[in-house]
Scaffold this motif. Sequence first.
Motif, PDB file in Angstrom:
ATOM      1  N   MET A 135       9.925   1.550 -31.037  1.00 38.37           N
ATOM      2  CA  MET A 135       8.557   1.025 -31.126  1.00 38.37           C
ATOM      3  C   MET A 135       7.886   1.089 -29.757  1.00 38.37           C
ATOM      4  SD  MET A 135       7.636  -3.018 -31.626  1.00 38.37           S
ATOM      5  CE  MET A 135       7.956  -3.220 -33.358  1.00 38.37           C
ATOM      6  N   GLU A 136       6.598   1.495 -29.757  1.00 38.81           N
ATOM      7  CA  GLU A 136       5.859   1.512 -28.488  1.00 38.81           C
ATOM      8  C   GLU A 136       5.426   0.082 -28.163  1.00 38.81           C
ATOM      9  OE1 GLU A 136       1.653   2.490 -26.476  1.00 38.81           O
ATOM     10  OE2 GLU A 136       1.882   2.932 -28.608  1.00 38.81           O
ATOM     11  N   THR A 137       5.660  -0.331 -26.929  1.00 36.82           N
ATOM     12  CA  THR A 137       5.254  -1.671 -26.502  1.00 36.82           C
ATOM     13  C   THR A 137       4.116  -1.542 -25.502  1.00 36.82           C
ATOM     14  OG1 THR A 137       7.505  -2.494 -26.791  1.00 36.82           O
ATOM     15  CG2 THR A 137       6.042  -3.819 -25.414  1.00 36.82           C
ATOM     16  N   LYS A 138       2.939  -2.056 -25.863  1.00 40.67           N
ATOM     17  CA  LYS A 138       1.794  -2.010 -24.942  1.00 40.67           C
ATOM     18  C   LYS A 138       1.972  -3.082 -23.872  1.00 40.67           C
ATOM     19  CE  LYS A 138      -2.082  -0.387 -27.771  1.00 40.67           C
ATOM     20  NZ  LYS A 138      -1.480  -0.121 -29.100  1.00 40.67           N
ATOM     21  N   LEU A 143      -3.567  -6.896 -32.766  1.00 40.23           N
ATOM     22  CA  LEU A 143      -2.184  -6.615 -33.182  1.00 40.23           C
ATOM     23  C   LEU A 143      -1.629  -7.770 -34.026  1.00 40.23           C
ATOM     24  CD1 LEU A 143      -0.863  -5.099 -29.804  1.00 40.23           C
ATOM     25  CD2 LEU A 143      -1.102  -3.880 -31.988  1.00 40.23           C
ATOM     26  N   ILE A 144      -1.915  -8.995 -33.601  1.00 38.72           N
ATOM     27  CA  ILE A 144      -1.445 -10.171 -34.356  1.00 38.72           C
ATOM     28  C   ILE A 144      -2.072 -10.172 -35.760  1.00 38.72           C
ATOM     29  CG2 ILE A 144      -1.595 -12.701 -34.542  1.00 38.72           C
ATOM     30  CD1 ILE A 144       0.309 -12.135 -32.339  1.00 38.72           C
ATOM     31  N   ARG A 145      -3.357  -9.919 -35.828  1.00 39.04           N
ATOM     32  CA  ARG A 145      -4.044  -9.954 -37.143  1.00 39.04           C
ATOM     33  C   ARG A 145      -3.498  -8.883 -38.089  1.00 39.04           C
ATOM     34  NH1 ARG A 145      -8.846 -11.238 -34.112  1.00 39.04           N
ATOM     35  NH2 ARG A 145      -9.267  -9.017 -34.028  1.00 39.04           N
ATOM     36  N   GLN A 146      -3.006  -7.765 -37.466  1.00 35.49           N
ATOM     37  CA  GLN A 146      -2.414  -6.708 -38.316  1.00 35.49           C
ATOM     38  C   GLN A 146      -0.958  -6.988 -38.667  1.00 35.49           C
ATOM     39  OE1 GLN A 146      -2.954  -3.164 -35.919  1.00 35.49           O
ATOM     40  NE2 GLN A 146      -5.123  -3.682 -35.692  1.00 35.49           N
ATOM     41  N   GLY A 147      -0.441  -8.166 -38.280  1.00 34.07           N
ATOM     42  CA  GLY A 147       0.941  -8.498 -38.615  1.00 34.07           C
ATOM     43  C   GLY A 147       1.946  -8.069 -37.565  1.00 34.07           C
ATOM     44  N   GLY A 148       1.473  -7.801 -36.336  1.00 33.37           N
ATOM     45  CA  GLY A 148       2.378  -7.402 -35.254  1.00 33.37           C
ATOM     46  C   GLY A 148       2.947  -8.597 -34.505  1.00 33.37           C
ATOM     47  N   ILE A 149       3.815  -8.313 -33.515  1.00 34.95           N
ATOM     48  CA  ILE A 149       4.377  -9.388 -32.678  1.00 34.95           C
ATOM     49  C   ILE A 149       4.075  -9.109 -31.213  1.00 34.95           C
ATOM     50  CG2 ILE A 149       6.159 -10.129 -34.308  1.00 34.95           C
ATOM     51  CD1 ILE A 149       8.212  -8.499 -32.794  1.00 34.95           C
ATOM     52  N   VAL A 150       3.650 -10.154 -30.509  1.00 32.32           N
ATOM     53  CA  VAL A 150       3.177 -10.023 -29.127  1.00 32.32           C
ATOM     54  C   VAL A 150       3.845 -11.078 -28.253  1.00 32.32           C
ATOM     55  CG1 VAL A 150       1.139 -10.250 -27.640  1.00 32.32           C
ATOM     56  CG2 VAL A 150       0.928  -9.126 -29.874  1.00 32.32           C
ATOM     57  N   ALA A 151       4.406 -10.661 -27.120  1.00 30.16           N
ATOM     58  CA  ALA A 151       4.964 -11.633 -26.165  1.00 30.16           C
ATOM     59  C   ALA A 151       3.829 -12.146 -25.290  1.00 30.16           C
ATOM     60  CB  ALA A 151       6.047 -10.985 -25.315  1.00 30.16           C
ATOM     61  N   TYR A 207       7.739 -17.707 -21.628  1.00 35.40           N
ATOM     62  CA  TYR A 207       7.049 -16.731 -22.478  1.00 35.40           C
ATOM     63  C   TYR A 207       7.478 -16.920 -23.934  1.00 35.40           C
ATOM     64  CZ  TYR A 207       4.908 -13.870 -18.789  1.00 35.40           C
ATOM     65  OH  TYR A 207       4.122 -13.417 -17.754  1.00 35.40           O
ATOM     66  N   GLY A 208       6.531 -16.709 -24.858  1.00 34.11           N
ATOM     67  CA  GLY A 208       6.829 -16.815 -26.281  1.00 34.11           C
ATOM     68  C   GLY A 208       6.629 -15.473 -26.972  1.00 34.11           C
ATOM     69  N   LEU A 209       7.314 -15.274 -28.105  1.00 35.67           N
ATOM     70  CA  LEU A 209       7.147 -14.046 -28.890  1.00 35.67           C
ATOM     71  C   LEU A 209       6.395 -14.428 -30.157  1.00 35.67           C
ATOM     72  CD1 LEU A 209       7.819 -11.042 -29.150  1.00 35.67           C
ATOM     73  CD2 LEU A 209       9.939 -11.686 -30.301  1.00 35.67           C
ATOM     74  N   GLY A 263      10.174  -2.217 -26.286  1.00 33.94           N
ATOM     75  CA  GLY A 263      10.652  -1.492 -27.467  1.00 33.94           C
ATOM     76  C   GLY A 263      10.887  -2.391 -28.670  1.00 33.94           C
ATOM     77  N   ARG A 264      10.732  -3.705 -28.489  1.00 31.17           N
ATOM     78  CA  ARG A 264      10.970  -4.637 -29.602  1.00 31.17           C
ATOM     79  C   ARG A 264       9.706  -5.362 -30.047  1.00 31.17           C
ATOM     80  NH1 ARG A 264      16.369  -6.270 -30.365  1.00 31.17           N
ATOM     81  NH2 ARG A 264      17.757  -5.108 -29.001  1.00 31.17           N
ATOM     82  N   ALA A 265       8.726  -5.484 -29.119  1.00 31.25           N
ATOM     83  CA  ALA A 265       7.461  -6.166 -29.448  1.00 31.25           C
ATOM     84  C   ALA A 265       6.340  -5.131 -29.435  1.00 31.25           C
ATOM     85  CB  ALA A 265       7.185  -7.264 -28.429  1.00 31.25           C
ATOM     86  N   ASP A 266       5.240  -5.426 -30.137  1.00 36.30           N
ATOM     87  CA  ASP A 266       4.098  -4.508 -30.124  1.00 36.30           C
ATOM     88  C   ASP A 266       3.378  -4.538 -28.786  1.00 36.30           C
ATOM     89  OD1 ASP A 266       3.968  -3.417 -32.941  1.00 36.30           O
ATOM     90  OD2 ASP A 266       4.082  -5.563 -33.335  1.00 36.30           O
ATOM     91  N   ALA A 267       3.411  -5.675 -28.129  1.00 35.76           N
ATOM     92  CA  ALA A 267       2.764  -5.780 -26.815  1.00 35.76           C
ATOM     93  C   ALA A 267       3.371  -6.935 -26.029  1.00 35.76           C
ATOM     94  CB  ALA A 267       1.269  -6.007 -26.973  1.00 35.76           C
ATOM     95  N   ILE A 268       3.237  -6.831 -24.698  1.00 29.38           N
ATOM     96  CA  ILE A 268       3.637  -7.933 -23.811  1.00 29.38           C
ATOM     97  C   ILE A 268       2.445  -8.213 -22.903  1.00 29.38           C
ATOM     98  CG2 ILE A 268       5.237  -8.739 -22.032  1.00 29.38           C
ATOM     99  CD1 ILE A 268       7.254  -6.634 -23.020  1.00 29.38           C
ATOM    100  N   ILE A 269       2.045  -9.479 -22.829  1.00 23.30           N
ATOM    101  CA  ILE A 269       0.928  -9.856 -21.958  1.00 23.30           C
ATOM    102  C   ILE A 269       1.492 -10.385 -20.635  1.00 23.30           C
ATOM    103  CG2 ILE A 269      -1.065 -11.386 -21.676  1.00 23.30           C
ATOM    104  CD1 ILE A 269      -1.198 -11.548 -24.769  1.00 23.30           C
TER     105      ILE A 269
END
Length: 343
Positions: free
Chosen positions: A1-4, A19-27, A34-36, A160-166
């Motif tokens: 998975m690509e992680t932004k 990403l969250i609204r589309q059902g993704g997971i974001v750190a 930090y939370g996932l 590689g595990r989350a859709d994005a990390i802030i």
Amino acid sequence: METKLLTTCAKDIAIAAGLIRQGGIVAMPTETVYGLAADALNGEAVKKIFAAKGRPADNPLIVHIANLSQIGELTDDFPEKARLLAEAFWPGPLTMILPRSSRVPPIVSAGLPTVAIRFPSHPAAQRLIRESCPLAAPSANLSGSPSPTTFRHVREDMMGRADAIIDGGDCAVGVESTVITLLSDPPRLLRPGGITAEQLRDVIGPVTVDEAVCRPLREGEAPASPGMKYKHYAPCAQVILLQGGEDDFVAYVNAHAGDGVGALCDSEETARLQVPCMALGPAEDLEKQAHELFAALRGADERGWKTVYAHCPPQTGVGLAVYNRMVRAAGFCVIPLGKEEVV
Ligand code: TXA
Ligand code: MG
């Protein structure tokens, strides 16, 4: 998975919210660790959190809000004591266990009839929630590892595990939120954190501390909070907690110096130790020690230490939160020093 990899700027938070609204997971950064995060009301999205962390399905998640009006979506019963605690400590590092409303998918609470709710104070977390929805979010580490308190830690665990990390920089508190259940009378502390038992009592009167905060569960004992039964916060190195004064700690560690031995100590002790060491902070500054602890546990592995002697903090104030994490990292291996030493 690509992680932004995102920043906390408005444009990036909008991307994360999408990403969250589309059902993704974001750190996301919070003031504790930090939370996932995923949409708390979308069971399929929440499922991805458990998979990404390798988290046991019976360990429930905390739901994060950014407006008191969101409480009504999560619970039908917000008692007076909860209101007083919210007024005193929210936004901030306090999680309250309350009855779960039928709108919250059971997977969030691992099937329990309760739900854990927290209103974080971190501005980026608040913005993300406001632009999306209430967020279910455990700490963003791989299950069993120390919670991530820096952007680098989250990247290590979640690329590689989350859709994005802030990237929100370093977390201010450094240990996870205080967890209190309002379903028992008096309310009971299930996990100590940045808000102390003493502070809670000042606001709502009697609060008990669950015994399992400081000791292992007994064979067959049901935990009040499922998280209590899992090995937590542990580096690969073996952590041994030493309980006693500075002189006894220094003497014990120096007597056990050797290859791969290191120490987590108070700043005052570093000059006296004959092994590589990391100071968590001055003995009196337990907030600083809480802030440094998880980075130090990860640092022990980065330094290739095999055995880590850690100096036991006092079990009062924020010291109780530091002790609770250390004793779990040590698998409850505590050696009392001085007069009571047991060999
Ligand atoms: O500071 C924090 O609390 C961080 C940030 C991201 O907010 N989150 C966090 O989540 O530490 P987690 O999942 O690593 O820890 C949540 C703890 C676990 O021990 C879990 O068992 C407990 O809270 N918990 C969650 N929901 C519960 C419930 N309904 N009843 C009892 N315990 C619950
Ligand atoms: Mg955790």
